[in-house]
Design an enzyme around this catalytic site. Structure first.
Site, PDB file in Angstrom:
ATOM      1  N   GLN A  46     -10.514  -0.318   9.756  1.00 10.63           N
ATOM      2  CA  GLN A  46      -9.684  -1.102  10.662  1.00 10.63           C
ATOM      3  C   GLN A  46      -8.809  -0.165  11.470  1.00 10.63           C
ATOM      4  OE1 GLN A  46      -8.889  -5.049   7.886  1.00 10.63           O
ATOM      5  NE2 GLN A  46      -7.154  -4.046   8.764  1.00 10.63           N
ATOM      6  N   ASN A  48      -5.279  -0.821  13.461  1.00 17.72           N
ATOM      7  CA  ASN A  48      -4.262  -1.845  13.662  1.00 17.72           C
ATOM      8  C   ASN A  48      -3.250  -1.391  14.707  1.00 17.72           C
ATOM      9  OD1 ASN A  48      -5.469  -3.340  11.598  1.00 17.72           O
ATOM     10  ND2 ASN A  48      -4.196  -2.386  10.044  1.00 17.72           N
ATOM     11  N   HIS A  62       5.111  -1.561   2.116  1.00 19.43           N
ATOM     12  CA  HIS A  62       3.880  -2.277   1.792  1.00 19.43           C
ATOM     13  C   HIS A  62       2.854  -1.327   1.184  1.00 19.43           C
ATOM     14  CE1 HIS A  62       5.069  -4.804   5.534  1.00 19.43           C
ATOM     15  NE2 HIS A  62       5.671  -5.276   4.454  1.00 19.43           N
ATOM     16  N   LYS A  72      -3.699   5.219   5.128  1.00 18.88           N
ATOM     17  CA  LYS A  72      -3.311   4.910   6.504  1.00 18.88           C
ATOM     18  C   LYS A  72      -3.046   6.209   7.256  1.00 18.88           C
ATOM     19  CE  LYS A  72      -0.812   0.647   5.404  1.00 18.88           C
ATOM     20  NZ  LYS A  72       0.518   0.030   5.343  1.00 18.88           N
ATOM     21  N   HIS A 119       4.458   2.227   2.094  1.00 23.78           N
ATOM     22  CA  HIS A 119       4.753   2.672   3.455  1.00 23.78           C
ATOM     23  C   HIS A 119       5.649   1.662   4.162  1.00 23.78           C
ATOM     24  CE1 HIS A 119       3.719   2.662   7.834  1.00 23.78           C
ATOM     25  NE2 HIS A 119       4.067   3.919   7.670  1.00 23.78           N
ATOM     26  N   TYR A 132      -2.401   2.400  13.925  1.00 28.33           N
ATOM     27  CA  TYR A 132      -2.782   3.058  12.681  1.00 28.33           C
ATOM     28  C   TYR A 132      -4.185   2.703  12.223  1.00 28.33           C
ATOM     29  CZ  TYR A 132      -0.457  -1.120  10.673  1.00 28.33           C
ATOM     30  OH  TYR A 132      -0.031  -2.389  10.374  1.00 28.33           O
ATOM     31  N   ASP A 168       9.423  -9.533   3.814  1.00 32.15           N
ATOM     32  CA  ASP A 168      10.013  -8.224   3.507  1.00 32.15           C
ATOM     33  C   ASP A 168      11.419  -8.352   2.928  1.00 32.15           C
ATOM     34  OD1 ASP A 168       7.689  -7.012   4.301  1.00 32.15           O
ATOM     35  OD2 ASP A 168       8.501  -6.145   6.136  1.00 32.15           O
TER      36      ASP A 168
END
Length: 187
Positions: A46, A48, A62, A72, A119, A132, A168
């Site tokens: 992916q 993002n 996260h 990542k 992160h 990312y 969060d």
């Protein structure tokens, strides 16, 4: 690309190796061969993109647990952010330690975040955009998080957040001495 080891085992800052002339510069954002030569994850599933409208927007911490634990590579493509990673691998010599650095559109640095790291980031300017690469697909059932102001981790943020998601705001504190670390021992 120039790979700089951070104080946390397995995490890197990646600096673009620019080839410049009067027109500007050319640099590789990613090269599978270079990542493989450093024994880093080189397969990403992916890409993002996030936009944070206001300075002081905090996202994180996260992470995902196995089998969906992810690597990542984070880069700020507009504006500026303070990027923070936390080593949550119980068997690591840097377990519980954090590292933070400014990523912005001028320095073009990238953070390589290994599996077993939480992160997060806070924006330092309005209209901050982040790009990312992620090695594993998003998996809601494997998603976890830690509060940004966890008293055990003691991450030092350059400013207080003014904007956060409800999720969060309600993340749990990390409990390395009494909490359930079963998920983390898989890293």
């Amino acid at each position: 690309m120039i790979f700089h080891q951070t104080p946390l085992v397995g995490a890197y800052l990646i600096e673009l190796e620019k080839h410049a002339d009067d027109r500007g510069f050319f640099a590789r954002f990613y090269c599978e061969n270079e990542f493989k030569s450093k024994n880093l994850v080189s397969h990403f599933v992916q890409i993002n993109n996030s936009l944070s409208v206001r300075k002081g927007t905090l996202r994180g911490f996260h992470y995902q647990i196995p089998p969906a634990a992810e690597v990542k590579i984070v880069r700020c493509i507009r504006g500026a952010l303070y990027d923070v990673i936390v080593d949550i691998r119980p068997s690591s010599e840097t377990f519980g330690k954090w590292f933070g650095i400014e990523l912005n559109s001028d320095n073009r640095l990238m953070m390589y975040v290994p599996r077993g790291f939480a992160h997060g980031f806070i924006t330092l300017k309005d209209e901050t955009e982040t790009f990312y690469l992620v090695s594993d697909f998003y998996s809601p059932k494997n998603e976890r998080g830690i509060r940004f102001d966890d008293p055990w981790i003691k991450a030092e943020w350059p400013l207080q957040p003014i904007e956060m998601s409800e999720r969060d705001k309600n993340l749990p504190y990390f409990e390395p001495m009494g909490g359930d670390l079963a998920d983390l021992h898989q890293f």
